[in-house]
Design a protein around this motif. Structure first.
Motif, PDB file in Angstrom:
ATOM      1  N   GLU A   1       0.839  -1.215   0.149  1.00 31.67           N
ATOM      2  CA  GLU A   1       0.163   0.027  -0.009  1.00 31.67           C
ATOM      3  C   GLU A   1       0.929   1.330   0.082  1.00 31.67           C
ATOM      4  OE1 GLU A   1      -3.926   0.502   0.418  1.00 31.67           O
ATOM      5  OE2 GLU A   1      -3.021  -0.638  -1.360  1.00 31.67           O
ATOM      6  N   ILE A   2       1.778   1.241   0.635  1.00 33.28           N
ATOM      7  CA  ILE A   2       2.918   2.278   0.558  1.00 33.28           C
ATOM      8  C   ILE A   2       3.601   2.588  -0.772  1.00 33.28           C
ATOM      9  CG2 ILE A   2       5.058   3.253   1.422  1.00 33.28           C
ATOM     10  CD1 ILE A   2       4.640   1.786   4.014  1.00 33.28           C
ATOM     11  N   ARG A   3       3.675   1.291  -1.527  1.00 32.27           N
ATOM     12  CA  ARG A   3       4.124   1.727  -2.839  1.00 32.27           C
ATOM     13  C   ARG A   3       3.005   2.161  -3.684  1.00 32.27           C
ATOM     14  NH1 ARG A   3       4.570  -0.455  -7.800  1.00 32.27           N
ATOM     15  NH2 ARG A   3       6.327  -0.571  -8.890  1.00 32.27           N
ATOM     16  N   ARG A   4       1.862   1.714  -3.530  1.00 33.91           N
ATOM     17  CA  ARG A   4       0.717   2.319  -4.396  1.00 33.91           C
ATOM     18  C   ARG A   4       0.541   3.709  -3.946  1.00 33.91           C
ATOM     19  NH1 ARG A   4      -4.980   2.528  -4.081  1.00 33.91           N
ATOM     20  NH2 ARG A   4      -5.216   1.870  -2.078  1.00 33.91           N
ATOM     21  N   MET A   5       0.544   4.114  -2.928  1.00 33.77           N
ATOM     22  CA  MET A   5       0.369   5.456  -2.409  1.00 33.77           C
ATOM     23  C   MET A   5       1.394   6.405  -3.140  1.00 33.77           C
ATOM     24  SD  MET A   5      -2.550   5.733  -0.709  1.00 33.77           S
ATOM     25  CE  MET A   5      -2.946   4.436  -1.922  1.00 33.77           C
ATOM     26  N   LEU A   6       2.519   5.814  -3.451  1.00 33.42           N
ATOM     27  CA  LEU A   6       3.751   6.824  -4.150  1.00 33.42           C
ATOM     28  C   LEU A   6       3.712   6.911  -5.395  1.00 33.42           C
ATOM     29  CD1 LEU A   6       6.726   5.307  -1.982  1.00 33.42           C
ATOM     30  CD2 LEU A   6       5.703   7.562  -1.535  1.00 33.42           C
ATOM     31  N   LYS A   7       4.061   8.089  -5.695  1.00 35.75           N
ATOM     32  CA  LYS A   7       4.283   8.425  -7.240  1.00 35.75           C
ATOM     33  C   LYS A   7       5.539   7.512  -7.523  1.00 35.75           C
ATOM     34  CE  LYS A   7       2.798  13.223  -7.336  1.00 35.75           C
ATOM     35  NZ  LYS A   7       3.154  14.693  -7.229  1.00 35.75           N
ATOM     36  N   PRO A   8       5.811   7.371  -8.735  1.00 35.20           N
ATOM     37  CA  PRO A   8       7.032   6.820  -9.123  1.00 35.20           C
ATOM     38  C   PRO A   8       8.445   7.938  -8.758  1.00 35.20           C
ATOM     39  CG  PRO A   8       5.698   6.522 -11.052  1.00 35.20           C
ATOM     40  CD  PRO A   8       4.909   7.478  -9.912  1.00 35.20           C
ATOM     41  N   SER A   9       9.278   7.136  -8.228  1.00 35.84           N
ATOM     42  CA  SER A   9      10.492   7.995  -7.506  1.00 35.84           C
ATOM     43  C   SER A   9       9.903   8.857  -6.257  1.00 35.84           C
ATOM     44  CB  SER A   9      10.895   9.129  -8.580  1.00 35.84           C
ATOM     45  OG  SER A   9      11.406   8.628  -9.697  1.00 35.84           O
ATOM     46  N   GLY A  10       8.609   8.224  -5.770  1.00 34.68           N
ATOM     47  CA  GLY A  10       8.242   8.735  -4.635  1.00 34.68           C
ATOM     48  C   GLY A  10       8.887   8.108  -3.343  1.00 34.68           C
ATOM     49  N   ARG A  11       9.092   8.765  -2.066  1.00 31.55           N
ATOM     50  CA  ARG A  11       9.836   8.363  -0.995  1.00 31.55           C
ATOM     51  C   ARG A  11       9.473   7.928   0.079  1.00 31.55           C
ATOM     52  NH1 ARG A  11      15.028   9.246  -2.223  1.00 31.55           N
ATOM     53  NH2 ARG A  11      15.831   9.139  -0.035  1.00 31.55           N
ATOM     54  N   PHE A  12       9.840   7.051   0.901  1.00 31.13           N
ATOM     55  CA  PHE A  12       9.284   6.397   2.049  1.00 31.13           C
ATOM     56  C   PHE A  12      10.184   6.578   3.386  1.00 31.13           C
ATOM     57  CE2 PHE A  12      11.148   2.659   0.164  1.00 31.13           C
ATOM     58  CZ  PHE A  12      11.426   1.958   1.314  1.00 31.13           C
ATOM     59  N   ILE A  13       9.585   6.491   4.417  1.00 30.22           N
ATOM     60  CA  ILE A  13      10.296   6.271   5.862  1.00 30.22           C
ATOM     61  C   ILE A  13       9.601   5.309   6.568  1.00 30.22           C
ATOM     62  CG2 ILE A  13      11.046   7.350   7.883  1.00 30.22           C
ATOM     63  CD1 ILE A  13      11.692  10.281   6.376  1.00 30.22           C
ATOM     64  N   ILE A  14      10.183   4.584   6.895  1.00 35.70           N
ATOM     65  CA  ILE A  14       9.517   3.512   8.168  1.00 35.70           C
ATOM     66  C   ILE A  14      10.314   3.581   9.162  1.00 35.70           C
ATOM     67  CG2 ILE A  14       8.540   1.297   8.544  1.00 35.70           C
ATOM     68  CD1 ILE A  14       8.591   0.978   5.206  1.00 35.70           C
ATOM     69  N   ASP A  15       9.749   3.965  10.392  1.00 38.27           N
ATOM     70  CA  ASP A  15      10.558   4.160  11.770  1.00 38.27           C
ATOM     71  C   ASP A  15      10.352   2.998  12.637  1.00 38.27           C
ATOM     72  OD1 ASP A  15      11.468   4.831  14.344  1.00 38.27           O
ATOM     73  OD2 ASP A  15      10.364   6.346  14.304  1.00 38.27           O
ATOM     74  N   PHE A  16      10.950   1.953  12.744  1.00 38.51           N
ATOM     75  CA  PHE A  16      10.609   0.784  13.308  1.00 38.51           C
ATOM     76  C   PHE A  16      11.757   0.686  14.810  1.00 38.51           C
ATOM     77  CE2 PHE A  16      10.516  -4.070  13.747  1.00 38.51           C
ATOM     78  CZ  PHE A  16       9.117  -4.148  13.864  1.00 38.51           C
TER      79      PHE A  16
END
Length: 244
Positions: A128-143
């Protein structure tokens, strides 16, 4: 039977975690902005936004923010904060979002991951994170950092917050870190009991899930003070990356 995360993030959560401050969120967001390298006005999704600390700090920093959480109680708290009208707040399960995507960045913070028993359910969140992002969009997951948690686990603590007594017991069991909370409020009825459970994932396991979801991992930080991740000593395991 309800899952633990459907009952533990209610009004009492606001009491148990009242000490989490907005100033700390602003410091963390300043660091995240450097990692994300996004222009002002970029669209950011705060997935599992809780009471909105980071959503509001991101909005103050000039981003167009959407905050999503399953807890109506925490969203109500978020909507009551100064500046909340600038953020779009939505209630949803993180595995199936009522959004079309198109975000420049998605952030998932404060160990809002690993809530499910099956790895495939965690991978649904990453997809879902991938689906939400534009191509070249960035993510942070704080675990959390599993090795640090195991070594520094405090089995039991007891504290008071006004008329509330908060009794917390913690243990590592079957690959999970588990917490039992007993909240007693003066003379107002019997104690309320809650349970929290997060599945422990090593760096390699997490790396595999990120790849399985079609995301590309770029860096792993050990804290918001920008230190590189160290398996033994880092307090956090913060993943940054991109949708290819």
């Amino acid at each position: 039977m309800c899952e633990w995360y459907e009952t533990s993030f209610g009004e009492d959560y606001l009491i148990v975690y009242r000490h989490r401050d907005f100033g700390g969120a602003r410091h963390e967001v300043e660091t995240m902005i450097g990692w994300l390298n996004l222009p002002r006005g970029a669209k950011v999704l705060d997935l599992c936004c809780g009471m909105g600390r980071h959503s509001l700090a991101l909005s103050e920093a000039g981003y167009e923010v959407t905050g999503v959480d399953l807890s109506e109680a925490l969203l109500r708290e978020a909507r009551s904060q100064d500046g909340a009208e600038a953020v779009t707040w939505l209630r949803s399960d993180m595995r199936k979002l009522p959004l079309e995507g198109g975000f420049d960045a998605v952030v998932n913070l404060f160990t809002s991951f690993g809530y499910f028993e099956e790895d495939e359910e965690q991978i649904k969140v990453l997809k879902e994170i991938r689906r939400m992002l534009k191509p070249s969009g960035r993510f942070i997951i704080d675990f959390l950092n599993p090795a640090y948690v195991i070594r520094h686990l405090v089995p039991h603590s007891l504290r008071e917050d006004g008329e509330n007594q908060i009794d917390e017991s913690r243990r590592i069991e079957n690959g999970y870190v588990k917490k039992d909370i007993i909240l007693t409020s003066g003379t107002s009825g019997p104690p309320r009991k809650y349970h929290e459970r997060v599945k422990l994932y090593s760096l390699e396991q997490f790396r595999g899930m990120i790849a399985a979801a079609g995301l590309q991992l770029e860096a792993v930080h050990g804290s918001y003070d920008e230190g590189e991740y160290d398996a033994e000593h880092s307090t956090r395991m913060i993943f940054t990356g991109v949708r290819p």
